[in-house]
Design a protein around this motif. Structure first.
Motif, PDB file in Angstrom:
ATOM      1  N   SER A  89       0.843  -1.197   0.000  1.00  0.00           N
ATOM      2  CA  SER A  89       0.000   0.000   0.000  1.00  0.00           C
ATOM      3  C   SER A  89       0.879   1.249   0.000  1.00  0.00           C
TER       4      SER A  89
ATOM      5  N   GLN B 284       1.131   5.241   1.458  1.00  0.00           N
ATOM      6  CA  GLN B 284       0.637   6.320   2.340  1.00  0.00           C
ATOM      7  C   GLN B 284       0.856   7.609   1.574  1.00  0.00           C
ATOM      8  N   ARG B 285      -0.216   8.205   1.063  1.00  0.00           N
ATOM      9  CA  ARG B 285      -0.043   9.395   0.213  1.00  0.00           C
ATOM     10  C   ARG B 285      -0.239  10.676   1.019  1.00  0.00           C
ATOM     11  N   PHE B 286       0.576  11.671   0.722  1.00  0.00           N
ATOM     12  CA  PHE B 286       0.484  12.964   1.414  1.00  0.00           C
ATOM     13  C   PHE B 286       1.151  14.023   0.544  1.00  0.00           C
TER      14      PHE B 286
ATOM     15  N   ALA C 222       4.573   9.782  -1.403  1.00  0.00           N
ATOM     16  CA  ALA C 222       3.965   8.518  -0.954  1.00  0.00           C
ATOM     17  C   ALA C 222       5.019   7.619  -0.336  1.00  0.00           C
ATOM     18  N   ASN C 223       4.749   7.158   0.883  1.00  0.00           N
ATOM     19  CA  ASN C 223       5.554   6.080   1.457  1.00  0.00           C
ATOM     20  C   ASN C 223       5.012   4.770   0.931  1.00  0.00           C
TER      21      ASN C 223
ATOM     22  N   HIS D 169       5.541  11.686   8.462  1.00  0.00           N
ATOM     23  CA  HIS D 169       4.156  11.315   8.161  1.00  0.00           C
ATOM     24  C   HIS D 169       3.852   9.917   8.700  1.00  0.00           C
ATOM     25  N   PHE D 170       4.785   9.006   8.511  1.00  0.00           N
ATOM     26  CA  PHE D 170       4.588   7.621   8.980  1.00  0.00           C
ATOM     27  C   PHE D 170       4.383   7.597  10.497  1.00  0.00           C
TER      28      PHE D 170
ATOM     29  N   ARG E 122       0.968   8.750  11.399  1.00  0.00           N
ATOM     30  CA  ARG E 122      -0.041   7.729  11.074  1.00  0.00           C
ATOM     31  C   ARG E 122       0.029   6.546  12.049  1.00  0.00           C
TER      32      ARG E 122
ATOM     33  N   ASP F  15      -2.741   4.275  13.856  1.00  0.00           N
ATOM     34  CA  ASP F  15      -2.768   2.808  13.757  1.00  0.00           C
ATOM     35  C   ASP F  15      -2.875   2.178  15.143  1.00  0.00           C
TER      36      ASP F  15
END
Ligand SMILES: [Zn+2]
Length: 327
Positions: A92, A94-96, A110-111, A202-203, A206, A210
């Motif tokens: 997947s 992770q968009r930002f 994106a990660n 960002h991760f 998030r 999670d």
């Protein structure tokens, strides 16, 4: 009365003799039994192929530069998504969005996350950055500084490592689920005022969300410049300050496996600011395995020709054994 006394004294004497015999008897057999459950079991390994990882590294560099938001980055993302899915991993993005202050440039970032055993809620992270710096700012020849550069070891080596490791996903033993993470925007910088580490920040944000779904990250190992020739991984200072237990786990394993690139008796000459810092600040203990003395760092000469299999091989052996043992 006398006979009972004698009988009691005899019993007492026998017990004393048995105790003394046990105490002074040659102790090898007991020592063996004691040691058996303390000598670590042989380290679990997978047939990690560092030469094949170098081919992956060349394929990544064949794309050209992979600056955040560029066509090169998009090509790399497509290649990696296809690769990790082909290995059966759950992929997947992770968009930002992130902005470079000096140029007021905002780009889509994106990660990429490729998950091994995605159903497990307790997880570890093996990560790297996959963007390349817009300019070779360490070039001694000023005329070359604005030219794009391949950044083979700086960014490319970590990605190539994760690509090869993913081929062995089913053979890796670990009680935790494993997230292979490529951070975007580690060095989307042109000037001093610009921010680093967009992806890892960002991760980390998030990850807090999670946690509300029960996902727990035990720790993270960051890989940066692991494929130089004759690489050296002293204990990076910020890692030691922020995640000493993890440093001990990894470097103890390295000593046991005679992975001599890991320098357990040395600290890095300086604390390194890298993607592990935002992770630690976000509550995920993280360390950085980095060869900060790589002579081609941020230069045009950071190419596949200046990379070698040795560091990839040693990092794989240490991490695979470590993953098997952690609880
Ligand atoms: Zn860099």
């Amino acid at each position: 009365m006398t006979s009972r006394w004698l009988w009691g004294a005899g019993l007492m004497g026998t017990l004393v003799c048995v105790f003394l015999a046990w105490r002074w008897w040659p102790q090898e057999s007991r020592a063996d039994a004691f040691a058996q459950d303390r000598v670590p079991a042989p380290a679990h390994q997978v047939p990690f192929d560092s030469q094949r990882a170098l081919k992956d590294l060349s394929a990544i560099c064949a794309i050209g530069t992979r600056v955040s938001g560029s066509a090169g980055m998009q090509k790399q993302q497509e290649m990696l998504e296809k690769h990790f899915k082909a290995q059966g991993l759950d992929v997947s993005f992770q968009r930002f969005q992130a902005t470079r202050k000096s140029t007021r440039t905002t780009v889509e970032m994106a990660n990429l996350i490729a998950r091994i055993n995605p159903e497990k809620q307790n997880r570890i992270i093996l990560c790297t950055h996959y963007d390349t710096r817009p300019r070779a700012d360490q070039e001694t020849d000023r005329a070359k500084r604005d030219a794009p550069f391949l950044s083979a070891n700086d960014g490319g080596s970590g990605v190539a490592f994760l690509m090869e490791l993913a081929r062995h996903a089913k053979s890796i033993k670990c009680v935790y689920g494993i997230d292979l993470v490529c951070f975007d925007g580690e060095e989307f910088v042109l000037d001093q005022e610009d921010d680093y580490f967009h992806g890892s920040r960002h991760f980390a944000t998030r990850a807090r969300l999670d946690a509300q779904r029960g996902i727990r990250y035990r720790c993270a190992v960051l890989l940066d410049m692991i494929a130089g020739k004759n690489p050296r991984f002293p204990i990076e200072q910020n890692s030691w300050f922020k995640a000493p237990r993890l440093v001990e786990e990894i470097y103890t394993t390295a000593i046991e496996l005679k992975a001599t690139s890991f320098q357990a008796n040395k600290y890095s000459s300086t604390p390194v600011e890298d993607d592990h810092v935002p992770l630690n600040n976000g509550g995920i203990p993280a360390i950085d395995l980095i060869d900060f003395d790589y002579p081609h760092w941020h230069k045009m000469s950071d190419t596949p020709e200046n990379c070698a299999p040795e560091g990839l091989d040693q990092v794989s052996r240490v991490l695979v054994a470590w993953m098997d043992r952690i609880r």
